[in-house]
Scaffold this motif. Structure first.
Motif, PDB file in Angstrom:
ATOM      1  N   VAL A 292       0.809  -1.220   0.000  1.00  0.00           N
ATOM      2  CA  VAL A 292       0.000   0.000   0.000  1.00  0.00           C
ATOM      3  C   VAL A 292       0.844   1.272   0.000  1.00  0.00           C
ATOM      4  O   VAL A 292       0.321   2.377  -0.144  1.00  0.00           O
ATOM      5  N   PHE A 293       2.145   1.127   0.162  1.00  0.00           N
ATOM      6  CA  PHE A 293       3.017   2.303   0.220  1.00  0.00           C
ATOM      7  C   PHE A 293       4.421   1.853  -0.113  1.00  0.00           C
ATOM      8  O   PHE A 293       4.843   0.759   0.295  1.00  0.00           O
ATOM      9  N   VAL A 294       5.129   2.691  -0.878  1.00  0.00           N
ATOM     10  CA  VAL A 294       6.502   2.365  -1.256  1.00  0.00           C
ATOM     11  C   VAL A 294       7.380   3.575  -0.946  1.00  0.00           C
ATOM     12  O   VAL A 294       7.022   4.712  -1.280  1.00  0.00           O
ATOM     13  N   GLU A 295       8.500   3.326  -0.304  1.00  0.00           N
ATOM     14  CA  GLU A 295       9.462   4.384  -0.006  1.00  0.00           C
ATOM     15  C   GLU A 295      10.717   4.109  -0.830  1.00  0.00           C
ATOM     16  O   GLU A 295      11.312   3.024  -0.721  1.00  0.00           O
ATOM     17  N   LEU A 296      11.108   5.055  -1.671  1.00  0.00           N
ATOM     18  CA  LEU A 296      12.263   4.874  -2.554  1.00  0.00           C
ATOM     19  C   LEU A 296      13.306   5.943  -2.273  1.00  0.00           C
ATOM     20  O   LEU A 296      12.982   7.033  -1.790  1.00  0.00           O
ATOM     21  N   PRO A 297      14.555   5.669  -2.626  1.00  0.00           N
ATOM     22  CA  PRO A 297      15.590   6.689  -2.451  1.00  0.00           C
ATOM     23  C   PRO A 297      15.455   7.764  -3.524  1.00  0.00           C
ATOM     24  O   PRO A 297      14.633   7.651  -4.435  1.00  0.00           O
ATOM     25  N   GLU A 298      16.265   8.777  -3.413  1.00  0.00           N
ATOM     26  CA  GLU A 298      16.268   9.814  -4.442  1.00  0.00           C
ATOM     27  C   GLU A 298      17.266   9.455  -5.534  1.00  0.00           C
ATOM     28  O   GLU A 298      18.221   8.705  -5.295  1.00  0.00           O
ATOM     29  N   ASN A 299      17.059  10.011  -6.707  1.00  0.00           N
ATOM     30  CA  ASN A 299      18.051   9.850  -7.771  1.00  0.00           C
ATOM     31  C   ASN A 299      19.392  10.398  -7.301  1.00  0.00           C
ATOM     32  O   ASN A 299      19.454  11.432  -6.646  1.00  0.00           O
ATOM     33  N   GLY A 300      20.434   9.640  -7.619  1.00  0.00           N
ATOM     34  CA  GLY A 300      21.758  10.076  -7.214  1.00  0.00           C
ATOM     35  C   GLY A 300      22.216   9.478  -5.900  1.00  0.00           C
ATOM     36  O   GLY A 300      23.401   9.572  -5.541  1.00  0.00           O
ATOM     37  N   ALA A 301      21.283   8.857  -5.165  1.00  0.00           N
ATOM     38  CA  ALA A 301      21.643   8.248  -3.881  1.00  0.00           C
ATOM     39  C   ALA A 301      22.547   7.040  -4.125  1.00  0.00           C
ATOM     40  O   ALA A 301      22.490   6.398  -5.169  1.00  0.00           O
ATOM     41  N   SER A 302      23.363   6.743  -3.116  1.00  0.00           N
ATOM     42  CA  SER A 302      24.212   5.551  -3.188  1.00  0.00           C
ATOM     43  C   SER A 302      23.491   4.384  -2.551  1.00  0.00           C
ATOM     44  O   SER A 302      22.793   4.553  -1.550  1.00  0.00           O
ATOM     45  N   VAL A 303      23.646   3.209  -3.135  1.00  0.00           N
ATOM     46  CA  VAL A 303      23.119   1.986  -2.530  1.00  0.00           C
ATOM     47  C   VAL A 303      24.284   1.024  -2.340  1.00  0.00           C
ATOM     48  O   VAL A 303      25.263   1.053  -3.096  1.00  0.00           O
ATOM     49  N   SER A 304      24.172   0.189  -1.305  1.00  0.00           N
ATOM     50  CA  SER A 304      25.223  -0.779  -1.005  1.00  0.00           C
ATOM     51  C   SER A 304      24.645  -2.171  -1.013  1.00  0.00           C
ATOM     52  O   SER A 304      23.526  -2.389  -0.526  1.00  0.00           O
ATOM     53  N   LYS A 305      25.424  -3.106  -1.513  1.00  0.00           N
ATOM     54  CA  LYS A 305      24.982  -4.506  -1.573  1.00  0.00           C
ATOM     55  C   LYS A 305      24.578  -4.983  -0.185  1.00  0.00           C
ATOM     56  O   LYS A 305      25.324  -4.836   0.778  1.00  0.00           O
ATOM     57  N   GLY A 306      23.399  -5.551  -0.100  1.00  0.00           N
ATOM     58  CA  GLY A 306      22.933  -6.140   1.151  1.00  0.00           C
ATOM     59  C   GLY A 306      22.318  -5.158   2.127  1.00  0.00           C
ATOM     60  O   GLY A 306      21.820  -5.549   3.178  1.00  0.00           O
ATOM     61  N   ARG A 307      22.321  -3.881   1.779  1.00  0.00           N
ATOM     62  CA  ARG A 307      21.782  -2.875   2.700  1.00  0.00           C
ATOM     63  C   ARG A 307      20.486  -2.288   2.161  1.00  0.00           C
ATOM     64  O   ARG A 307      20.255  -2.231   0.960  1.00  0.00           O
ATOM     65  N   SER A 308      19.674  -1.799   3.094  1.00  0.00           N
ATOM     66  CA  SER A 308      18.365  -1.282   2.725  1.00  0.00           C
ATOM     67  C   SER A 308      18.474  -0.023   1.889  1.00  0.00           C
ATOM     68  O   SER A 308      19.279   0.862   2.176  1.00  0.00           O
ATOM     69  N   PHE A 309      17.642   0.060   0.837  1.00  0.00           N
ATOM     70  CA  PHE A 309      17.545   1.301   0.063  1.00  0.00           C
ATOM     71  C   PHE A 309      16.156   1.902   0.127  1.00  0.00           C
ATOM     72  O   PHE A 309      15.933   3.033  -0.317  1.00  0.00           O
ATOM     73  N   GLY A 310      15.217   1.168   0.655  1.00  0.00           N
ATOM     74  CA  GLY A 310      13.849   1.656   0.704  1.00  0.00           C
ATOM     75  C   GLY A 310      12.995   0.681   1.481  1.00  0.00           C
ATOM     76  O   GLY A 310      13.507  -0.230   2.152  1.00  0.00           O
ATOM     77  N   ALA A 311      11.696   0.880   1.386  1.00  0.00           N
ATOM     78  CA  ALA A 311      10.784   0.016   2.132  1.00  0.00           C
ATOM     79  C   ALA A 311       9.443  -0.066   1.423  1.00  0.00           C
ATOM     80  O   ALA A 311       9.091   0.801   0.615  1.00  0.00           O
TER      81      ALA A 311
END
Lengths: 265, 165
Positions: free
Chosen positions: B73-92
């Motif tokens: 019912v809801f999605v939380e995403l990072p912003e463009n340009g954000a860094s993501v790391s393998k195995g770590r949360s980027f959103g919910a």
């Protein structure tokens, strides 16, 4: 010949609190979920002031009667877990479990299995007392809700927390709109027809004793003081936040029914 | 690359009880024991998928994950340009009153997010591998893909994980 091993139940820290501000409690929970590797049970008997608490996706303009919330200066918090909106105060009892998924055997880290497991915990608490059920993710006596649940799940841990309506003031319900998304069993009932008070069913001391006993049947409980927990904490950026007056005003201004001359900011 | 649909092992699925452990679970039909797993993708043990095409990797959650989560019912995403790391949360995502972390299978920079999910978060349920994609990433270390699961391994992982609970 193998040596004997202590394979007793997993350890769980037990924090027994009274009147802790709900924002402080939620900050504590979020930080423990994200930075601790231990299991926690947090019980808070009431919070110090009436506060609106929304879920992560909560939109104040849709969920709250903003004009009266702002007139009465009721704090509004958006928490890190999912779920709906509640008004909490000194009559609310909070119960929280923060667990490593591997310490809760046979329970997959998804919403429904976790909710089912916690409902079994509370089944032991309310057995013989009342017609307790988990119904469409709410705790009910019969078809009256007395506890709202919410969760947050990370890769290896999860938190399940409940706000129990030990008692409530009818006038505080006026801060909340009827939600657009509601469980079917609510059947369009207003707030006071939908909810009930837990104090009408069992003594408070019995609730706490039986909850601790029920948790203690799954974990080895270790009482701990809040001061000790907070002393060991480092800096942490919480997503749970208190909405500012500016944010509430903007939400009010964005509502299609808002008339600018009705509220002094 | 042509897509082929792998179903969870029929033999294993038939040996798994799909019956609810208590009356509090909704009853599942046998068909719900099968989670769609697509060829051409790589998978993480936290149930995200990644499709690497050229300099961009597309990430989402698997059919197995969305089935277990329930209606999103809801999605939380990072912003463009954000860094993501393998195995770590980027959103919910939020479902059934729960927020669930979504973890990145790879490291890199977010170059595009699926903004359509803001208005239609349920797309993750209806089309987890197509319209329900969540982020596109410019990988900083494409070799990370080698440690992810292929379709067969991921299918086996899901079957074993469900059987263990």
């Amino acid at each position: 010949m193998s040596q004997g091993r202590n394979i007793g139940p997993p350890l769980m820290n037990l924090l027994n609190l009274r009147g802790l501000p709900i924002l402080q409690q939620l900050h504590l929970e979020e930080q423990l979920l994200r930075t601790s590797s231990e299991n926690w049970c947090i019980l808070n008997d009431g919070t110090n002031a009436p506060t609106v608490v929304m879920g992560i996706a909560g939109k104040p303009s849709e969920l709250l009667e903003l004009e009266v919330v702002m007139e009465d200066q009721i704090p509004v918090v958006r928490r890190f877990t999912g779920g709906g909106t509640v008004i909490v105060d000194s009559g609310t009892i909070f119960a929280t479990f923060i667990c490593n998924k591997d310490d809760v055997h046979g329970v997959q880290p998804y919403p429904r299995p976790i909710m089912h497991w916690t409902s079994l915990l509370y089944m032991q608490v309310f057995q013989g007392t009342a017609d307790f059920h988990l119904r469409e993710n709410d705790y009910v006596f019969g078809n009256h809700k007395f506890g709202g649940n919410a969760q947050s799940i990370t890769k290896n841990r999860w938190v399940h927390h409940t706000s129990f309506l030990w008692d409530y003031e009818v006038k505080n319900m006026a801060y909340l709109k009827l939600p657009t998304r509601a469980p079917e069993y609510r059947s369009a009932r207003g707030h006071t027809d939908f909810i009930c008070r837990m104090k009408d069913y069992l003594p408070k001391s019995e609730f706490f004793e039986k909850t601790i006993a029920s948790v203690g049947s799954h974990f080895s409980l270790r009482p701990i003081k809040l001061e000790a927990v907070e002393a060991s904490m480092t800096a942490f950026t919480h997503s749970t936040k208190l909405l500012s007056k500016q944010e509430l005003a903007e939400a009010l201004g964005s509502h299609p029914d808002y008339k600018a001359d009705r509220v002094q900011l | 690359m042509a897509m082929r649909v792998w179903a969870s092992s029929t033999a294993n699925a038939l040996r798994i009880s799909c019956a609810p452990k208590s009356s509090l679970y909704p009853s599942f039909s046998l068909s719900k024991c099968f989670s769609t797993v697509l060829d051409g993708l790589k998978y993480s043990t936290s149930h995200e998928w990644v499709k690497h095409e050229g300099s961009v990797a597309t990430v989402g959650i698997t059919a197995h994950a969305q089935e277990h989560l329930g209606e999103v019912v809801f999605v939380e995403l990072p912003e463009n340009g954000a860094s993501v790391s393998k195995g770590r949360s980027f959103g919910a995502v939020e479902s059934v009153k729960a927020t669930s972390d979504v973890n990145s299978p790879i490291s890199g920079e977010v170059v595009e997010i699926n903004s359509a999910l803001t208005e239609k978060p349920g797309t993750i349920n209806s089309s987890p591998y197509e319209e329900g994609w969540m982020i596109k990433v410019k990988p900083s270390n494409p070799a990370e893909l080698d440690s992810l699961l292929g379709p067969k391994e991921y299918t086996k992982f899901c079957v074993e994980e469900d059987a263990a609970h």
